[in-house]
Motif scaffolding. Structure first.
Motif, mmCIF file in Angstrom:
data_model
loop_
_atom_site.group_PDB
_atom_site.id
_atom_site.type_symbol
_atom_site.label_atom_id
_atom_site.label_comp_id
_atom_site.label_asym_id
_atom_site.label_seq_id
_atom_site.Cartn_x
_atom_site.Cartn_y
_atom_site.Cartn_z
ATOM 1 N N UNK A 148 6.834 -0.714 -1.714
ATOM 2 C CA UNK A 148 5.891 -0.873 -2.830
ATOM 3 C C UNK A 148 4.975 -2.080 -2.608
ATOM 4 N N UNK A 149 5.541 -3.185 -2.116
ATOM 5 C CA UNK A 149 4.755 -4.390 -1.836
ATOM 6 C C UNK A 149 3.615 -4.070 -0.867
ATOM 7 N N UNK A 150 3.925 -3.391 0.232
ATOM 8 C CA UNK A 150 2.879 -3.078 1.219
ATOM 9 C C UNK A 150 1.849 -2.104 0.653
ATOM 10 N N UNK A 151 2.268 -1.229 -0.224
ATOM 11 C CA UNK A 151 1.314 -0.324 -0.871
ATOM 12 C C UNK A 151 0.357 -1.121 -1.762
ATOM 13 N N UNK A 152 0.900 -2.065 -2.527
ATOM 14 C CA UNK A 152 0.074 -2.867 -3.435
ATOM 15 C C UNK A 152 -0.834 -3.856 -2.705
ATOM 16 N N UNK A 153 -0.443 -4.234 -1.495
ATOM 17 C CA UNK A 153 -1.229 -5.230 -0.744
ATOM 18 C C UNK A 153 -2.042 -4.617 0.396
ATOM 19 N N UNK A 154 -2.182 -3.309 0.411
ATOM 20 C CA UNK A 154 -2.866 -2.654 1.536
ATOM 21 C C UNK A 154 -4.292 -3.163 1.743
ATOM 22 N N UNK A 155 -4.936 -3.663 0.690
ATOM 23 C CA UNK A 155 -6.288 -4.210 0.822
ATOM 24 C C UNK A 155 -6.294 -5.690 1.179
#
Length: 166
Positions: A148-155
């Motif tokens: 979830x962290x990597x999904x939220x920080x993809x930008x």
């Protein structure tokens, strides 16, 4: 290593599993850099002697916005709610403490024992049920929260520093 990279950073978000060292690192950087640090749990929960009360999402967002629009801050905690993205966007860097599972497990147990004998304070009541909850959060981190962290920080991947050992 992290301290050297942080000397010019003024807006820092630290995340990781329970027992990864988020609060310890936040406190250390806060002192070294002269920047206030904030715990996400204390933004989400209003602390009372009778127990924690969860704030409304609107209250949480207002408090978070007040912090992240400031000139300098360290925010630490694990959160995968959509509203946390505003801190990732505002941060100069995002530190992921990706510490091995068994190291975190050991730290959780030692923290609990220190809290029980009053050698360490806590924002929560150090009960056996809280210890079990921490075991569950620790187990869930690699399979759910980190994804979830990597999904939220993809930008914001260019802002992420991953620390795998401590």
């Amino acid at each position: 290593m992290i301290q050297m990279k942080m000397s010019k950073k003024k807006k820092i978000h630290i995340t990781g599993s329970v027992g990864s060292g988020k609060t310890t690192l936040a406190k250390k950087l806060s002192i070294e850099l002269g920047i206030p640090y904030y715990e996400i749990d204390n933004i989400i929960f209003e602390r009372h002697l009778s127990g924690d009360v969860r704030r409304s999402d609107k209250e949480i967002v207002n408090i978070l916005d007040e912090i992240v629009t400031g000139d300098a801050w360290i925010l630490e905690g694990t959160c995968t709610k959509k509203w946390i993205v505003r801190s990732f966007a505002a941060a100069d860097c995002i530190i992921l403490l990706d510490i091995p599972y068994l190291v975190r497990l050991k730290r959780i147990i030692f923290r609990y024992l220190k809290q029980i004998v009053k050698l360490e304070s806590a924002n929560y009541q150090p009960t056996f049920s809280m210890l079990i909850q921490m075991f569950k959060w620790n187990h869930k981190f690699n399979s759910v929260n980190k994804i979830d962290f990597y999904q939220l920080t993809k930008n914001y991947l260019d802002k992420i520093i991953v620390q795998t050992r401590k």
